[in-house]
Design a protein around this motif. Structure first.
Motif, PDB file in Angstrom:
ATOM      1  N   THR A   1       0.831  -1.203   0.000  1.00  0.00           N
ATOM      2  CA  THR A   1       0.000   0.000   0.000  1.00  0.00           C
ATOM      3  C   THR A   1       0.868   1.256   0.000  1.00  0.00           C
ATOM      4  O   THR A   1       0.537   2.245  -0.672  1.00  0.00           O
TER       5      THR A   1
ATOM      6  N   GLY B   1       1.992   1.817  -3.455  1.00  0.00           N
ATOM      7  CA  GLY B   1       0.830   2.194  -4.248  1.00  0.00           C
ATOM      8  C   GLY B   1       0.504   3.671  -4.110  1.00  0.00           C
ATOM      9  O   GLY B   1       0.184   4.353  -5.100  1.00  0.00           O
TER      10      GLY B   1
ATOM     11  N   LEU C   1      -3.231  -3.951  -3.745  1.00  0.00           N
ATOM     12  CA  LEU C   1      -2.310  -3.652  -2.652  1.00  0.00           C
ATOM     13  C   LEU C   1      -2.453  -4.644  -1.499  1.00  0.00           C
ATOM     14  O   LEU C   1      -2.767  -5.805  -1.709  1.00  0.00           O
TER      15      LEU C   1
END
Length: 503
Positions: free
Chosen positions: A244, A247, A265
């Protein structure tokens, strides 16, 4: 006592030499830079790869841009694109053993699992080929006698595909064939820890007859390769699978060009266990869900939320089964759990367990390094942590290792609240013999996928992706194709029926 598979004798194998694929040719880096990959299980050199920089990345983008704009792929019929995708699937099946071995040596995953993943990958290519031939838009014949509306679906353009180390070949096969089916061209950046199987895929694409420049591969690190891809105005979208945190950085890097972003993610995936289910079935699926791929899986069932009436009984079953799971040399077909990807990641896993122990949780099993006879790589013991509360990091954050957290609940309301009490929303599971309980949970849990009385069954036809901080967009199914398409409206007046605006 953990079941351990010692080292097996393996034949000496040449170090894999990985290069970039740019505009149909294999290239070293302009500065001749390379990087090495050591096997996480065997600690020996298995790959030497070209280390890409800005120059190689920009050359790959330019090749993909030209190949898209001149229509050598984007303007082919769906039938012609499907024909190539089907050839690739056949070649993947032919070279399944070679690809699986590359993934095993670089990632530490068991050879039996890697082989199964490559089989699943070829199915993805065949499914994407079917989508290439059935891609269609809409027509609107109800706008009046003198009007016809048509909605076209067109390829988005150049797609940057950034793939992770935990499922190197499978995840590139969740992206690339769908992008190609849509008519896009691509630049792929595999993880620097697992480049080889993507390079092998490049070889198969050339053999299958993919036109030069349609698929390009640049090896190297996120900075500068990934950053250049995300910032380039000639890249129309980025599809990324990974953490994440990365991302979020990709969204930021792509903001300057407002390019489309698709993200798969992290997850902190709950399984809620009600007392009316079959505890033996649940225990087996839970053990599979947490130890599959050594827990280095976004779909890992890393936390269970079990009714307090059966929490002790279920925990005992899980510990007993965990001791039977075969950990060890990934080259042995009997092994179910292999090595941890890196020293840094090993320390991260152990840090979560240590912090939970200090916070008052009980480590019922494992929580330490595992020694495998004959190997000097990194292995972590199967670990079950009980007496966990929802405020602990081990219950909220993605450990990404073979570590299970056990929480308890009294009512379905409490169970749903606990399940949703995380920043992630990738997948979730529910165990109950009452269909009403299963449906109530499935409708209210915040997750992109919900399994009932099973865990991690997957099919090419069903979309996959998350909500909240587990990502944007979907892969697989028809939705996986839609990610690589733009919608264009064509409004047509029939005849000269339009009244003049100026009399």
């Amino acid at each position: 006592m953990t079941t351990i598979i010692p080292a097996v004798n393996r034949p000496q194998q040449a170090v894999f030499e990985a290069r970039h694929l740019i505009d149909g040719t294999w290239r070293t880096s302009a500065d001749e830079a390379t990087f090495d990959r050591l096997s996480p299980a065997h600690a020996d050199l298995v790959t030497t790869a070209a280390k890409g920089g800005v120059a190689e990345t920009e050359a790959a983008i330019a090749a993909a841009r030209k190949a898209f704009d001149d229509g050598r792929w984007s303007r082919l019929s769906g039938k012609d694109r499907a024909t190539v995708l089907l050839k690739v699937a056949d070649l993947i099946d032919r070279d399944r053993a070679r690809i699986a071995l590359a993934d095993t040596l670089e990632s530490g995953k068991p050879i039996a699992q890697a082989t199964s993943e490559i089989e699943g990958a070829s199915d993805l290519w065949r499914y994407a080929a079917s989508l290439a031939r059935t891609l269609s838009g809409e027509s609107h014949n109800s706008l009046g006698d003198d009007m016809l509306g048509v909605v076209l679906k067109e390829p988005v353009g150049v797609a940057a595909l950034i793939t992770p180390w935990n499922f190197p070949f499978l995840i590139v096969s969740q992206k690339l064939p769908f992008a190609l089916a849509a008519g896009c061209t691509a630049v792929i950046k595999p993880s620097e820890m697992t480049p080889s199987s993507t390079v092998i895929l490049g070889e198969l694409l050339i053999e299958a007859g993919i036109p030069d420049g349609v698929v390009n591969i640049v090896l190297g690190y996120g900075d500068p390769v990934g950053t250049t891809l995300c910032e380039s105005a000639d890249v129309d979208m980025v599809s990324f699978t990974g953490s994440t945190a990365v991302g979020k950085a990709i969204v930021s890097a792509g903001a300057g060009t407002l390019k489309k972003v698709s993200l798969e993610l992290g997850g902190k995936n709950p399984q809620v266990v009600f007392p009316d289910c079959d505890l033996d079935d649940a225990a087996d699926a839970i053990v599979f869900g947490v130890y599959f791929n050594a827990g280095e899986c976004c779909n890992s069932g890393s936390r269970i939320i079990v009714h307090e009436d059966v929490a002790d009984a279920l925990s005992e079953k899980i510990v007993a089964l965990s001791e039977k799971v075969a950990f060890g040399d990934p080259l042995d077909p009997q092994t179910k759990v292999g090595a941890i990807i890196s020293d840094t990641h090993f320390a991260k896993i152990d840090g979560y367990v240590s912090a939970a122990r200090e916070a008052g949780a009980e480590v019922r099993l494992g929580g330490e390094a595992l020694q495998v006879p004959g190997l000097s790589g990194r292995f972590y013991a199967p670990t079950v942590v009980t007496n966990v509360n929802s405020g602990m990091a081990i219950a909220r954050e993605e450990v990404f290792g073979p570590v299970l957290s056990v929480l308890t609940f009294k009512t379905i309301e409490e169970a749903i609240d606990l399940a949703n009490d995380a920043a992630y929303g990738l997948s979730a599971g529910v165990w109950s013999d009452d269909i009403h309980t299963c449906l109530a949970f499935a409708r209210r849990v915040q997750a992109g996928t919900v399994w009932t009385n099973t865990w991690m069954d997957g099919f090419s036809e069903l979309p996959f992706g998350g909500v909240k901080q587990s990502g944007l967009g979907r892969e697989l199914g028809r939705y996986g194709l839609e990610e690589y398409l733009e919608v264009k409206t064509v409004t047509m007046r029939i005849g000269r029926s339009r009244a003049p605006w100026v009399a």
